[in-house]
Design an enzyme around this catalytic site. Structure first.
Site, mmCIF file in Angstrom:
data_model
loop_
_atom_site.group_PDB
_atom_site.id
_atom_site.type_symbol
_atom_site.label_atom_id
_atom_site.label_comp_id
_atom_site.label_asym_id
_atom_site.label_seq_id
_atom_site.Cartn_x
_atom_site.Cartn_y
_atom_site.Cartn_z
ATOM 1 C CG ASP A 146 -0.113 0.272 2.818
ATOM 2 O OD1 ASP A 146 1.135 -0.039 2.404
ATOM 3 O OD2 ASP A 146 -0.824 -0.163 3.886
ATOM 4 C CG HIS A 190 -5.334 11.609 -6.833
ATOM 5 N ND1 HIS A 190 -6.344 12.027 -6.900
ATOM 6 C CD2 HIS A 190 -4.593 12.583 -6.625
ATOM 7 C CE1 HIS A 190 -6.700 12.477 -6.216
ATOM 8 N NE2 HIS A 190 -5.794 12.971 -5.799
ATOM 9 C CE1 TYR A 213 -9.542 7.782 -10.852
ATOM 10 C CE2 TYR A 213 -11.212 8.026 -12.182
ATOM 11 C CZ TYR A 213 -9.855 7.383 -11.306
ATOM 12 O OH TYR A 213 -10.812 6.111 -11.147
ATOM 13 C CE LYS A 218 -7.416 4.997 -13.003
ATOM 14 N NZ LYS A 218 -7.198 3.678 -12.803
#
Length: 300
Positions: A33, A63, A127, A131
């Site tokens: 992690d 994220h 985002y 991605k």
């Protein structure tokens, strides 16, 4: 046949948590992690790969704070684009496989029907843009890869819409939930089980050069709105003994325009899964089944 070494990132996320379970039977899983390896630190990512030297890299970490990413574009780019790019480059150099998770946010959500893998992306948020750039970097590397696009993820572990609704339904007499955004709620357990199936097929393939690498939409069958999803949560959980202050009729349908957020959401998040099911012989269950299984775990 020797068992693979599998590097799993994001072990404490919704999907990562379930992947620890599903991947355990396939080989030696090294699960990390943020405390073990900060994906925003390129040197840490490189050191981790060299230390573990995996045969398979599984990367659900990202994220994922969609609204926060609007003001943290550099951090989102580092985690969502640069980190998977580095993993892909390492995988290419060492003939490893990278299984990476992506999102419905790569689309603008304006299409009328279901999105196929070949539909043109048009992300509307930081985002989604980071991605999509991560996907592109993986493909450009030339590494062996599987990119699984999914949406509306929920699970027994971690925070999600399901858990928020259960809490609010126990506290409030009425709720207002968006009804003009459509998608397929998908359980983290289903994503983990599908991933394990794909990796098992890959590792056992007699000719890995001929394996069906590429991008696949991976969501549960069926569709609903956030409003319909909330009503189904209320009905199923109520039948299992949850005590709420409201019933499904007290969940009011509202347009997304009544609940503005910093990052735009796709209106249509429906992802077609025919390519995945044909390539790997899988049948994906209806989203309500995954909801029932997760509620059962939460109720236990």
């Amino acid at each position: 046949m020797t068992l693979p070494v599998i590097l799993l990132t994001g072990k404490n996320g919704q999907v990562g948590f379930e992947l620890q379970r599903s991947l355990a039977i396939l080989g030696q899983v090294v699960a990390v992690d943020r405390a073990d390896c900060d994906l925003s630190n390129a040197a840490a990512v490189a050191a981790l790969l060299e230390r573990v030297c995996p045969d398979i890299i599984v990367n659900p970490a990202a994220h994922t704070a969609v609204d926060q990413a609007e003001t943290e574009a550099d951090l989102a780019q580092t985690i969502n684009t640069a980190a998977p790019a580095a993993m892909a480059q390492w995988a290419k150099a060492h003939q490893a496989l990278l299984l990476h998770f992506s999102t419905d946010y790569v689309f603008d959500g304006r299409k009328e029907g279901w999105y196929g893998e070949d539909d043109a992306p048009n992300p509307q948020s930081v985002y989604g843009k980071t991605k999509l750039a991560g996907e592109a970097a993986i493909r450009a590397s030339g590494c062996r890869h599987l990119i699984l696009r999914t949406s509306w993820v929920f699970g027994a572990h971690g925070g999600n819409f399901l858990k928020s609704m259960l809490k609010l339904m126990a506290e409030r007499d009425s709720l207002r939930v968006i009804a003009d955004q459509i998608g397929s709620p998908t359980s983290a357990a289903l994503l983990a089980d599908v991933s394990a199936q794909l990796l098992a097929q890959y590792w056992r393939a007699p000719q890995r050069a001929d394996f069906a690498y590429g991008t696949y939409h991976t969501v549960a069958a069926g569709e609903t709105s956030w409003h319909g999803y909330a009503q189904e949560i209320n009905c199923q959980a109520g039948d299992m003994g949850w005590v709420f202050k409201l019933n499904a009729d007290a969940i009011v349908a509202i347009p997304a325009s009544d609940y503005p957020l910093p990052a735009p959401r796709p209106t249509n998040s429906r992802l077609a899964t025919a390519k995945l099911q044909t390539a790997f012989g899988l049948t994906l269950p209806d989203w309500r089944q995954g909801l029932r299984q997760t509620l059962t775990l939460l109720k236990a």
